[in-house]
Write a protein that holds these residues in place. Structure first.
Motif, PDB file in Angstrom:
ATOM      1  N   MET A 192      17.590  15.312  -3.806  1.00 10.44           N
ATOM      2  CA  MET A 192      17.713  14.955  -5.211  1.00 10.44           C
ATOM      3  C   MET A 192      18.749  15.859  -5.859  1.00 10.44           C
ATOM      4  O   MET A 192      18.704  17.067  -5.710  1.00 10.44           O
ATOM      5  N   THR A 193      19.686  15.270  -6.578  1.00  9.07           N
ATOM      6  CA  THR A 193      20.705  16.059  -7.240  1.00  9.07           C
ATOM      7  C   THR A 193      20.234  16.439  -8.629  1.00  9.07           C
ATOM      8  O   THR A 193      19.472  15.713  -9.266  1.00  9.07           O
ATOM      9  N   SER A 194      20.713  17.573  -9.098  1.00  9.81           N
ATOM     10  CA  SER A 194      20.311  18.024 -10.422  1.00  9.81           C
ATOM     11  C   SER A 194      21.127  17.299 -11.483  1.00  9.81           C
ATOM     12  O   SER A 194      22.119  16.620 -11.191  1.00  9.81           O
ATOM     13  N   HIS A 195      20.733  17.459 -12.707  1.00 10.48           N
ATOM     14  CA  HIS A 195      21.443  16.838 -13.823  1.00 10.48           C
ATOM     15  C   HIS A 195      22.868  17.380 -13.917  1.00 10.48           C
ATOM     16  O   HIS A 195      23.800  16.643 -14.211  1.00 10.48           O
ATOM     17  N   TYR A 196      23.008  18.680 -13.668  1.00 10.23           N
ATOM     18  CA  TYR A 196      24.327  19.293 -13.737  1.00 10.23           C
ATOM     19  C   TYR A 196      25.244  18.753 -12.644  1.00 10.23           C
ATOM     20  O   TYR A 196      26.416  18.499 -12.878  1.00 10.23           O
ATOM     21  N   ALA A 210      27.610  25.844 -18.192  1.00  9.91           N
ATOM     22  CA  ALA A 210      28.591  25.131 -19.014  1.00  9.91           C
ATOM     23  C   ALA A 210      28.193  25.157 -20.482  1.00  9.91           C
ATOM     24  O   ALA A 210      27.010  25.138 -20.823  1.00  9.91           O
ATOM     25  N   THR A 211      29.205  25.198 -21.335  1.00 11.55           N
ATOM     26  CA  THR A 211      28.972  25.187 -22.777  1.00 11.55           C
ATOM     27  C   THR A 211      28.664  23.757 -23.224  1.00 11.55           C
ATOM     28  O   THR A 211      28.961  22.793 -22.509  1.00 11.55           O
ATOM     29  N   ALA A 261      32.177  16.864 -22.740  1.00 12.88           N
ATOM     30  CA  ALA A 261      33.437  16.392 -22.165  1.00 12.88           C
ATOM     31  C   ALA A 261      33.202  15.800 -20.769  1.00 12.88           C
ATOM     32  O   ALA A 261      33.754  14.750 -20.430  1.00 12.88           O
ATOM     33  N   ALA A 262      32.378  16.468 -19.965  1.00 15.31           N
ATOM     34  CA  ALA A 262      32.077  15.960 -18.624  1.00 15.31           C
ATOM     35  C   ALA A 262      31.327  14.639 -18.708  1.00 15.31           C
ATOM     36  O   ALA A 262      31.581  13.723 -17.915  1.00 15.31           O
ATOM     37  N   TYR A 263      30.438  14.525 -19.677  1.00 19.55           N
ATOM     38  CA  TYR A 263      29.676  13.286 -19.873  1.00 19.55           C
ATOM     39  C   TYR A 263      30.616  12.124 -20.182  1.00 19.55           C
ATOM     40  O   TYR A 263      30.539  11.059 -19.563  1.00 19.55           O
ATOM     41  N   HIS A 264      31.531  12.326 -21.120  1.00 17.98           N
ATOM     42  CA  HIS A 264      32.454  11.254 -21.486  1.00 17.98           C
ATOM     43  C   HIS A 264      33.409  10.917 -20.344  1.00 17.98           C
ATOM     44  O   HIS A 264      33.758   9.747 -20.145  1.00 17.98           O
ATOM     45  N   ALA A 265      33.817  11.920 -19.593  1.00 24.24           N
ATOM     46  CA  ALA A 265      34.689  11.670 -18.443  1.00 24.24           C
ATOM     47  C   ALA A 265      33.956  10.822 -17.395  1.00 24.24           C
ATOM     48  O   ALA A 265      34.547   9.895 -16.818  1.00 24.24           O
ATOM     49  N   LYS A 266      32.687  11.133 -17.153  1.00 26.94           N
ATOM     50  CA  LYS A 266      31.906  10.347 -16.188  1.00 26.94           C
ATOM     51  C   LYS A 266      31.682   8.916 -16.687  1.00 26.94           C
ATOM     52  O   LYS A 266      31.688   7.973 -15.901  1.00 26.94           O
ATOM     53  N   LEU A 267      31.499   8.749 -17.991  1.00 27.77           N
ATOM     54  CA  LEU A 267      31.325   7.397 -18.532  1.00 27.77           C
ATOM     55  C   LEU A 267      32.593   6.563 -18.359  1.00 27.77           C
ATOM     56  O   LEU A 267      32.518   5.361 -18.107  1.00 27.77           O
ATOM     57  N   ARG A 268      33.760   7.216 -18.509  1.00 24.96           N
ATOM     58  CA  ARG A 268      35.016   6.498 -18.282  1.00 24.96           C
ATOM     59  C   ARG A 268      35.181   6.155 -16.801  1.00 24.96           C
ATOM     60  O   ARG A 268      35.707   5.110 -16.448  1.00 24.96           O
TER      61      ARG A 268
END
Length: 98
Positions: free
Chosen positions: A1-5, A14-15, A21-28
């Motif tokens: 199982m992978t973690s949320h991070y 991470a800040t 920023a990582a969330y939006h990049a993954k959504l794209r």
């Protein structure tokens, strides 16, 4: 199982800005109409991090068992002192009883 991070590709240190920023990049990278399952997992991971939730495995790894070592010399001294305090003769027992 992978973690949320790991799901977002960031470190636990991470800040909030980096997380967003990582969330939006993954959504794209994984749009909802093409990758519905990945989109859902990314969104759940972001929400969990944003709310401060952790997985059960992350919590498990943070709790460490208590490690203690007993010094045999000190243990022997304590044992001798305890035995010395409880040793008494039958005469002492009879006097204390009556």
């Amino acid at each position: 199982m992978t973690s949320h991070y790991e799901k977002l590709g960031i470190s636990p240190a991470a800040t909030p800005a980096q997380i967003k920023a990582a969330y939006h990049a993954k959504l794209r990278e994984f749009p909802a109409h093409s990758y519905p399952q990945e989109f859902k997992e990314i969104r759940e991971a972001y929400e969990a991090i944003r709310k401060g939730e952790t997985t059960q495995y992350e919590d498990f790894l943070k709790i460490l068992p208590l490690e203690a070592e007993l010094n045999p010399e000190i243990l022997k001294q304590v044992q001798e002192k305890a035995i010395a305090q409880i040793e008494f003769s039958i005469d002492d027992l009879i006097r204390a009883t009556f």
